[in-house]
Design a protein around this motif. Sequence first.
Motif: not given
Length: 314
Positions: A96-101, A142-143, A146-148, A166-171
């Motif tokens: 997932v991290v490599i895909g996000f890069a 991405g989050i 990864m969480e799933f 969602l909470k991680g993004v809006v902050r």
Amino acid sequence: MSALFTVIMPVFLVIGFGYVVAWRRMFSPEGVDGLMRFAQNFAVPVLLFKSMAGLDLSANFDPRLLVSFYAGAFASFFLGWAAARRVFGRSPQDAVVIGFACLFSNSLLLGVPITERAYGPEATAGNFAIIAMHSPLLYTFGITFMEFTRAHGSGVSAGRVAMRALKGVVRTPLVIGILSGLAMNLLTSAGLVMPQGFWGGVDMIAAAALPAALFGLGGILLRYKPEGDAATIAVCCACSLVVHPAITWGLGQTLGLDTAALRSAVLTAAMAPGVNAYLFASLYGAAMRVAASTVLVATGLSMLSIWVWLAILP
């Protein structure tokens, strides 16, 4: 050849200046961190606020522009993710991290100044239309992915995973700047008039955003040593610098994007992964060496790839 010296080199000279100053210990690591906190948490969000507040929403949010760019971005993600899992045998979280890069272009710190220097300040409207969705959409994706991945087989409900993402993004400060700017845009359209002194202060902070962030990016890149995982890093660089802009260019041509929108979409897609790729890896403690090395190597290679795309674009 002139584009290399007049458009690309000034941007990379600022990055290189930050790199050299940090390398020679003329600017401490703590100073670099402080500068980047100022840029990412305050100055860049203010720049995004200003840009979103003044954006013509009806004219610049062209669905063809967004489809062209984000189809290429998600194709790059799944290509990098599949290669990490099937070819290189990485763990699900590493994949997932490599895909996000492969997914996350440095749309603001590199995309905006390159487009502005190449075509003028008025040419960046399409860039900011992409940026308005860039962090909220890609971080959410991405989050959530990864969480799933982490929750697979643990019995955690899908709703709980989605809410955590969602909470991680809006902050994040960048998303707050974008949403605040869009709110100001709507209020201004409804008749709200802010004092000139307010916009004067906004302009002063926004003007510091890109120079400070580019200089700080140079200091940050000093810490990223390309070590091992050469094949994986090469795939990430190819997805970011070739696959993403090529798909964007092809779709943009097919969908009939006008010249200005095509330039914004392709140049934004052609940017190297930003530091956010490494921050995402750090957040989950996965594939950190690959993410860090990809940011460094792709940023260096992008000097040439951007030159090529500037020659291809009308």
